[in-house]
Motif scaffolding. Sequence first.
Motif, short mmCIF file in Angstrom:
data_model
loop_
_atom_site.label_atom_id
_atom_site.label_comp_id
_atom_site.label_asym_id
_atom_site.label_seq_id
_atom_site.Cartn_x
_atom_site.Cartn_y
_atom_site.Cartn_z
N ALA A 6 0.80 -1.23 0.00
CA ALA A 6 0.00 0.00 0.00
C ALA A 6 0.83 1.28 0.00
CB ALA A 6 -0.99 0.00 1.15
N VAL A 7 1.84 1.33 -0.86
CA VAL A 7 2.58 2.58 -1.03
C VAL A 7 2.29 3.14 -2.41
CG1 VAL A 7 4.44 1.99 0.57
CG2 VAL A 7 4.69 1.46 -1.86
N THR A 8 2.44 4.46 -2.52
CA THR A 8 2.29 5.11 -3.81
C THR A 8 3.57 5.87 -4.11
OG1 THR A 8 1.26 7.04 -2.79
CG2 THR A 8 -0.22 5.33 -3.62
N PHE A 9 3.88 5.94 -5.40
CA PHE A 9 5.06 6.66 -5.88
C PHE A 9 4.60 7.92 -6.59
CE2 PHE A 9 6.45 2.32 -5.55
CZ PHE A 9 7.76 2.41 -5.13
N ARG A 10 5.35 9.00 -6.38
CA ARG A 10 5.10 10.23 -7.11
C ARG A 10 6.40 11.00 -7.19
NH1 ARG A 10 5.20 14.43 -3.67
NH2 ARG A 10 4.68 14.06 -1.50
N ASP A 11 6.47 11.93 -8.13
CA ASP A 11 7.64 12.79 -8.22
C ASP A 11 7.58 13.81 -7.08
OD1 ASP A 11 8.73 11.59 -10.46
OD2 ASP A 11 7.72 12.93 -11.86
N ALA A 12 8.70 13.94 -6.39
CA ALA A 12 8.79 14.91 -5.29
C ALA A 12 8.76 16.33 -5.86
CB ALA A 12 10.07 14.68 -4.51
N THR A 13 8.29 17.25 -5.04
CA THR A 13 8.24 18.67 -5.40
C THR A 13 8.97 19.47 -4.33
OG1 THR A 13 6.23 19.16 -4.16
CG2 THR A 13 5.95 18.31 -6.42
N GLU A 14 9.09 20.76 -4.58
CA GLU A 14 9.72 21.65 -3.59
C GLU A 14 9.04 21.54 -2.23
OE1 GLU A 14 10.23 25.71 -4.81
OE2 GLU A 14 10.98 25.12 -6.78
N ALA A 15 7.75 21.29 -2.22
CA ALA A 15 7.01 21.20 -0.96
C ALA A 15 7.44 19.99 -0.11
CB ALA A 15 5.51 21.11 -1.25
N ASP A 16 8.13 19.03 -0.74
CA ASP A 16 8.57 17.82 -0.04
C ASP A 16 9.96 17.93 0.58
OD1 ASP A 16 6.30 16.11 -0.70
OD2 ASP A 16 7.08 16.16 -2.76
N VAL A 17 10.67 19.02 0.31
CA VAL A 17 12.08 19.11 0.69
C VAL A 17 12.29 18.82 2.17
CG1 VAL A 17 14.07 20.66 0.92
CG2 VAL A 17 12.81 20.53 -1.24
N ASP A 18 11.57 19.49 3.05
CA ASP A 18 11.79 19.29 4.49
C ASP A 18 11.53 17.85 4.91
OD1 ASP A 18 12.56 21.94 4.76
OD2 ASP A 18 10.61 22.61 5.51
N ALA A 19 10.46 17.25 4.39
CA ALA A 19 10.14 15.86 4.73
C ALA A 19 11.22 14.91 4.21
CB ALA A 19 8.78 15.46 4.17
N LEU A 20 11.74 15.18 3.02
CA LEU A 20 12.78 14.31 2.46
C LEU A 20 14.08 14.42 3.24
CD1 LEU A 20 12.10 14.88 -1.34
CD2 LEU A 20 11.55 12.83 0.00
N VAL A 21 14.48 15.64 3.60
CA VAL A 21 15.69 15.81 4.40
C VAL A 21 15.54 15.07 5.73
CG1 VAL A 21 17.14 17.48 5.65
CG2 VAL A 21 16.41 17.96 3.29
N ALA A 61 17.60 18.93 -14.53
CA ALA A 61 17.16 18.29 -15.78
C ALA A 61 17.56 16.82 -15.75
CB ALA A 61 17.81 18.99 -16.97
N ASP A 62 16.79 15.98 -16.43
CA ASP A 62 17.07 14.54 -16.50
C ASP A 62 17.20 13.91 -15.12
OD1 ASP A 62 16.97 14.24 -19.29
OD2 ASP A 62 19.04 14.91 -19.50
N SER A 63 16.38 14.35 -14.20
CA SER A 63 16.46 13.91 -12.81
C SER A 63 15.05 13.75 -12.25
CB SER A 63 17.22 14.97 -12.02
OG SER A 63 17.25 14.68 -10.65
N ARG A 64 14.88 12.72 -11.44
CA ARG A 64 13.61 12.53 -10.73
C ARG A 64 13.91 12.13 -9.29
NH1 ARG A 64 9.79 8.27 -13.43
NH2 ARG A 64 8.34 9.16 -11.92
N VAL A 65 13.20 12.71 -8.36
CA VAL A 65 13.22 12.24 -6.99
C VAL A 65 11.85 11.61 -6.76
CG1 VAL A 65 13.37 12.85 -4.55
CG2 VAL A 65 14.87 13.97 -6.22
N LEU A 66 11.87 10.33 -6.43
CA LEU A 66 10.62 9.62 -6.17
C LEU A 66 10.32 9.70 -4.68
CD1 LEU A 66 11.15 6.37 -8.30
CD2 LEU A 66 9.94 8.48 -8.94
N ALA A 67 9.14 10.21 -4.37
CA ALA A 67 8.64 10.21 -2.99
C ALA A 67 7.70 9.03 -2.87
CB ALA A 67 7.92 11.52 -2.69
N VAL A 68 7.89 8.24 -1.85
CA VAL A 68 7.08 7.04 -1.63
C VAL A 68 6.22 7.31 -0.40
CG1 VAL A 68 7.14 4.54 -1.29
CG2 VAL A 68 9.00 5.68 -2.56
N GLU A 69 4.91 7.25 -0.60
CA GLU A 69 3.99 7.59 0.48
C GLU A 69 3.17 6.40 0.92
OE1 GLU A 69 1.56 10.75 -1.16
OE2 GLU A 69 2.79 12.23 -0.11
N ARG A 70 2.85 6.42 2.18
CA ARG A 70 1.85 5.51 2.73
C ARG A 70 1.07 6.29 3.76
NH1 ARG A 70 3.52 -0.12 4.65
NH2 ARG A 70 4.43 0.91 6.43
N GLY A 71 -0.23 6.25 3.65
CA GLY A 71 -1.08 6.97 4.59
C GLY A 71 -0.83 8.47 4.58
N GLY A 72 -0.48 9.02 3.41
CA GLY A 72 -0.26 10.45 3.29
C GLY A 72 1.07 10.94 3.82
#
Length: 178
Positions: A6-21, A61-72
């Motif tokens: 039950a995980v979902t993948f999406r491209d990370a955005t600037e709004a995810d920076v703090d959570a990713l760090v 460019a030519d880069s993706r950061v995948l954010a993996v979410e579960r339960g938001g």
Amino acid sequence: METAAAVTFRDATEADVDALVALVESAYRGDSSREGWTTEADILQGQRTDPQGVLEVIGAADSRVLAVERGGRVVACCHIEHRGTHAYFGLFAVSPALQGAGLGKVVLAEAERAARADWGATEMHMTVIDARADLIAWYERRGYRRTGRMTPFPYGDERFGIPQRDDLRFELLIKELG
């Protein structure tokens, strides 16, 4: 123990920076990292990444950061970058509380799939601190091979941490994506 379901993948955005760090730091540094098995706390102290570094790879460019979410909530992440015929894999982190339940395998497989599908990459490359025998063995079980090609650890650049030993270096690992 929780599973990788039950995980979902999406491209990370600037709004995810703090959570990713916060996620990356929790997986590799300090006492929280000792809850999982990927800790580097005994060989490196200080930071593993910072908001500027994460922001740069999200916007590259030519880069993706995948954010993996579960339960938001972001529970894992990785970065893939297109580099000609291969892709580079990095910024890989799984929440320490979820390590050992198969989530890392799922994230790595998705990164490999995306690199093949999005860019036609025929290989995945990564660098791993060669002192991390347990981590290298984990990647070898997933088809990566050691190359013996080493690059020096950036001693003196605290953006990458504060080394606790003087023999650190990175080894290039490669997997054919077929």
